[in-house]
Design a protein around this motif. Structure first.
Motif, PDB file in Angstrom:
ATOM      1  N   PHE A 113       0.944  -1.182  -0.026  1.00  0.00           N
ATOM      2  CA  PHE A 113      -0.042   0.067  -0.002  1.00  0.00           C
ATOM      3  C   PHE A 113       0.876   1.346   0.123  1.00  0.00           C
ATOM      4  O   PHE A 113       0.307   2.382   0.068  1.00  0.00           O
ATOM      5  N   ASP A 114       2.157   1.052   0.029  1.00  0.00           N
ATOM      6  CA  ASP A 114       3.040   2.218  -0.214  1.00  0.00           C
ATOM      7  C   ASP A 114       3.887   2.089  -1.361  1.00  0.00           C
ATOM      8  O   ASP A 114       4.914   2.675  -1.554  1.00  0.00           O
ATOM      9  N   GLU A 115       3.457   1.438  -2.248  1.00  0.00           N
ATOM     10  CA  GLU A 115       4.147   1.273  -3.249  1.00  0.00           C
ATOM     11  C   GLU A 115       3.314   1.450  -4.697  1.00  0.00           C
ATOM     12  O   GLU A 115       2.100   1.372  -4.509  1.00  0.00           O
ATOM     13  N   ARG A 116       4.042   1.583  -5.890  1.00  0.00           N
ATOM     14  CA  ARG A 116       2.930   1.648  -7.017  1.00  0.00           C
ATOM     15  C   ARG A 116       1.968   0.374  -7.217  1.00  0.00           C
ATOM     16  O   ARG A 116       2.687  -0.824  -7.298  1.00  0.00           O
ATOM     17  N   ILE A 117       0.924   0.589  -7.769  1.00  0.00           N
ATOM     18  CA  ILE A 117      -0.134  -0.372  -7.967  1.00  0.00           C
ATOM     19  C   ILE A 117      -0.564  -0.267  -9.265  1.00  0.00           C
ATOM     20  O   ILE A 117      -1.262   0.652  -9.833  1.00  0.00           O
ATOM     21  N   PHE A 118      -0.105  -1.284 -10.007  1.00  0.00           N
ATOM     22  CA  PHE A 118      -0.357  -1.210 -11.490  1.00  0.00           C
ATOM     23  C   PHE A 118      -1.852  -1.962 -11.781  1.00  0.00           C
ATOM     24  O   PHE A 118      -2.456  -1.541 -12.740  1.00  0.00           O
ATOM     25  N   LYS A 119      -2.136  -2.803 -10.942  1.00  0.00           N
ATOM     26  CA  LYS A 119      -3.642  -3.407 -11.267  1.00  0.00           C
ATOM     27  C   LYS A 119      -4.369  -3.314  -9.975  1.00  0.00           C
ATOM     28  O   LYS A 119      -5.331  -2.614  -9.782  1.00  0.00           O
ATOM     29  N   GLU A 120      -3.955  -4.146  -8.868  1.00  0.00           N
ATOM     30  CA  GLU A 120      -4.642  -3.933  -7.635  1.00  0.00           C
ATOM     31  C   GLU A 120      -3.884  -4.395  -6.405  1.00  0.00           C
ATOM     32  O   GLU A 120      -2.827  -5.287  -6.592  1.00  0.00           O
ATOM     33  N   ALA A 121      -4.220  -4.128  -5.302  1.00  0.00           N
ATOM     34  CA  ALA A 121      -3.398  -4.689  -4.004  1.00  0.00           C
ATOM     35  C   ALA A 121      -4.511  -4.925  -3.144  1.00  0.00           C
ATOM     36  O   ALA A 121      -5.476  -4.129  -2.819  1.00  0.00           O
ATOM     37  N   THR A 122      -4.377  -5.950  -2.177  1.00  0.00           N
ATOM     38  CA  THR A 122      -5.240  -6.495  -1.317  1.00  0.00           C
ATOM     39  C   THR A 122      -4.527  -6.761   0.061  1.00  0.00           C
ATOM     40  O   THR A 122      -3.384  -7.324   0.046  1.00  0.00           O
ATOM     41  N   GLY A 123      -4.953  -6.512   1.205  1.00  0.00           N
ATOM     42  CA  GLY A 123      -4.307  -6.669   2.475  1.00  0.00           C
ATOM     43  C   GLY A 123      -5.254  -6.265   3.737  1.00  0.00           C
ATOM     44  O   GLY A 123      -6.016  -5.558   3.353  1.00  0.00           O
TER      45      GLY A 123
END
Length: 255
Positions: free
Chosen positions: A137-147
């Motif tokens: 969540f502190d990095e570039r997200i190209f598609k999606e991130a879940t956590g």
């Protein structure tokens, strides 16, 4: 005698009906409905979406029932799994939100200082920041991130954040995109009547002494850091006083 056998048959049929009703419970459907009840999604102008699921006691129970049914767990095994799940997710210490940041179109997402721009606000206006969250969540997200994002279940005085009187709990997720047209967008995900009392008569929800010790140790560390900051501030203040007094003395000598 005939009457006796008719009674026996009736009882057996009654048990069969109850068993069939129990077997017909669709635990997957119950879980999906409960999941929907405690999930909020906001679509930001078609560019990205933010979804948050509040893993509270009700959703946890629905998941355990679904998992137990699918894996043919006995009641004892289900109880053990329930207890392990609570301890693994540390639900006795934290309010847990599973968050998904998803790019729908445009440039990749790049959350700006997620730990400071994501927080909970209760109906009294109190603000709480996360204790931990995924580094993605502190990095570039190209598609999606879940956590999962963890907030302390207790305030600084050791009182539970959510009480029977709590009317709402709102999760704010801000500055998800660096796009000039989106960076100021404020995402609000509101959960009404969030209090659900754990059944502490059940073994899996009984307060864990080790968990309480860890919570208090974290509080001590927090106070020690606060003490260090105050000592540093005191030192700076004393130096500033000394500097001003020196300046005063210089001005007096010029008179």
């Amino acid at each position: 005698m005939k009457r006796f056998w008719w009674i026996v048959i009736g009882v057996v049929m009654g048990i069969g009906v109850v068993s069939m009703a129990w077997a017909e419970v669709d635990y997957n459907q119950v879980y999906q409905e409960t999941f929907g009840k405690w999930t909020r999604t906001v679509n930001v102008q078609g560019f990205f979406s933010v979804q948050a699921t509040f893993w509270n006691e009700e959703l946890t129970q629905a998941w355990v029932a679904k998992y137990g049914k699918e894996n043919l767990l006995s009641s004892e095994e289900q109880l053990a799994y329930h207890r392990d799940f609570i301890q693994r997710e540390q639900l006795g210490r934290y309010l847990v939100f599973e968050v998904t940041l998803k790019k729908l179109k445009g440039a990749p997402l790049y959350p700006l200082d997620f730990g400071k721009n994501t927080y909970l606000v209760d109906d009294k206006g109190r603000k709480f920041f996360p204790v931990s969250f995924p580094k993605e969540f502190d990095e570039r997200i190209f598609k999606e991130a879940t956590g999962k994002v963890y907030f302390s279940r207790f305030d600084r005085a050791g009182n539970s954040i959510i009480t029977p009187e709590t009317k709402s709990l709102t999760l704010y997720v801000n500055k998800v995109s660096l796009d000039p047209n989106l960076v100021s967008v404020e995402v609000k995900l509101e959960f009404l009547n969030p209090y659900i009392s754990p059944d502490y008569s059940r073994p899996e929800w009984r307060p864990n002494l080790e968990e309480e010790v860890l919570r208090l140790e974290e509080r001590v560390k927090e106070l020690e850091l606060k003490k260090e900051r105050l000592n540093e501030e005191l030192k700076n203040t004393e130096e500033e006083i000394k500097r001003i007094k020196g300046k005063i003395q210089e001005l007096k000598e010029l008179q």
